[in-house]
Enzyme design. Structure first.
Site, PDB file in Angstrom:
ATOM      1  N   GLY A 173      -8.821  48.841 -13.255  1.00 51.57           N
ATOM      2  CA  GLY A 173      -7.757  47.850 -13.310  1.00 51.57           C
ATOM      3  C   GLY A 173      -7.218  47.731 -14.725  1.00 51.57           C
ATOM      4  O   GLY A 173      -7.937  48.005 -15.691  1.00 51.57           O
ATOM      5  N   GLN A 184      -2.925  44.068 -21.918  1.00 53.51           N
ATOM      6  CA  GLN A 184      -3.886  44.984 -22.536  1.00 53.51           C
ATOM      7  C   GLN A 184      -3.206  46.181 -23.208  1.00 53.51           C
ATOM      8  O   GLN A 184      -3.837  46.868 -24.020  1.00 53.51           O
ATOM      9  CB  GLN A 184      -4.880  45.506 -21.501  1.00 53.51           C
ATOM     10  N   CYS A 193     -14.750  45.358 -19.258  1.00 53.66           N
ATOM     11  CA  CYS A 193     -13.304  45.298 -19.495  1.00 53.66           C
ATOM     12  C   CYS A 193     -12.949  46.367 -20.522  1.00 53.66           C
ATOM     13  O   CYS A 193     -13.656  46.525 -21.517  1.00 53.66           O
ATOM     14  CB  CYS A 193     -12.932  43.915 -20.016  1.00 53.66           C
ATOM     15  N   LEU A 194     -11.840  47.075 -20.289  1.00 53.12           N
ATOM     16  CA  LEU A 194     -11.420  48.121 -21.227  1.00 53.12           C
ATOM     17  C   LEU A 194     -11.089  47.546 -22.596  1.00 53.12           C
ATOM     18  O   LEU A 194     -11.124  48.266 -23.594  1.00 53.12           O
ATOM     19  CB  LEU A 194     -10.199  48.874 -20.671  1.00 53.12           C
ATOM     20  N   HIS A 203     -10.013  39.370 -12.285  1.00 59.71           N
ATOM     21  CA  HIS A 203     -10.155  39.777 -13.686  1.00 59.71           C
ATOM     22  C   HIS A 203      -8.779  40.064 -14.309  1.00 59.71           C
ATOM     23  O   HIS A 203      -8.472  39.583 -15.405  1.00 59.71           O
ATOM     24  CB  HIS A 203     -11.061  41.018 -13.726  1.00 59.71           C
ATOM     25  N   GLU A 204      -7.944  40.841 -13.587  1.00 58.39           N
ATOM     26  CA  GLU A 204      -6.641  41.236 -14.155  1.00 58.39           C
ATOM     27  C   GLU A 204      -5.688  40.039 -14.229  1.00 58.39           C
ATOM     28  O   GLU A 204      -4.927  39.911 -15.188  1.00 58.39           O
ATOM     29  CB  GLU A 204      -6.016  42.380 -13.351  1.00 58.39           C
ATOM     30  N   HIS A 239      -6.330  38.019 -17.205  1.00 62.26           N
ATOM     31  CA  HIS A 239      -5.700  38.588 -18.404  1.00 62.26           C
ATOM     32  C   HIS A 239      -4.286  38.031 -18.591  1.00 62.26           C
ATOM     33  O   HIS A 239      -3.854  37.768 -19.713  1.00 62.26           O
ATOM     34  CB  HIS A 239      -5.597  40.113 -18.289  1.00 62.26           C
TER      35      HIS A 239
HETATM   36 NI    NI Z   1     -10.071  43.521 -18.564  1.00 60.47          NI
END
Ligand code: NI
Length: 170
Positions: free
Chosen positions: A46, A51, A93-94, A135-136, A139
């Site tokens: 995701g 991000q 998370c990236l 999660h997304e 963000h």
């Molecule tokens: Ni994330």
């Protein structure tokens, strides 16, 4: 298509509330394509526009990580309509590399958004897919998964990345 740079914890864009997308134009469609490519390359399941340092309400999700085109989901202005149940599972998370912590998320959510043609879409998601949506969408509201951990854990993780940034700069 282009791979975009994924910004990391501590970057101000990650703490900001993203702006709703009023018009789905070629720029938004290009951003979505680039985000899918960036997510697959990472690799991740995701990604949210903040991000890649774009403060707009757009997310991409693909549980197959590029294996199955049909699993790619792009949602503009996603909102969670309902939440049900609770599952505690490790999450990463990236934008917070190498940190994995247990996070409670709903077992099932109903998400509403638009696709890239501007059509309304309502999706029912369970388990991992529900987790990724939550999660997304967090963000987009300037929230990272570490922000919903205990205050102590949150502090330790933030300190770790702050030290890392300082070391990278010197
Ligand atoms: Ni994330």
């Amino acid at each position: 298509m282009a791979r975009l740079e994924i910004i990391k914890i501590g970057h101000p864009t990650l703490a900001k509330k993203s702006v709703r997308i009023e018009k789905i134009d070629d720029e938004i469609r290009r951003l979505a394509r680039d985000m899918v490519e960036t997510m697959h390359a990472a690799p991740g399941i995701g990604l949210s526009a903040p991000q890649v340092n774009v403060s707009r309400r757009l997310i991409t999700v693909d549980l197959s990580v590029g294996e199955n085109k049909d699993e790619i989901i792009v949602l503009v202005n996603p909102d969670i309509l309902s939440r049900e149940g609770k599952v505690v599972r490790e999450e990463g998370c990236l934008s917070v590399p190498e940190i994995y912590e247990k996070v409670a998320r709903p077992q099932k959510v109903v998400v509403k958004g638009q696709d890239l043609e501007g059509r309304d879409r309502v999706l029912e998601a369970q388990d991992m897919l529900a987790r990724v949506f939550c999660h997304e969408i967090d963000h987009l509201d300037g929230k990272l998964f570490v922000d919903i951990l205990s205050p102590l854990k949150r502090k330790l993780i933030r300190q770790k990345f702050k030290k890392k940034d300082e070391a990278d700069e010197s």
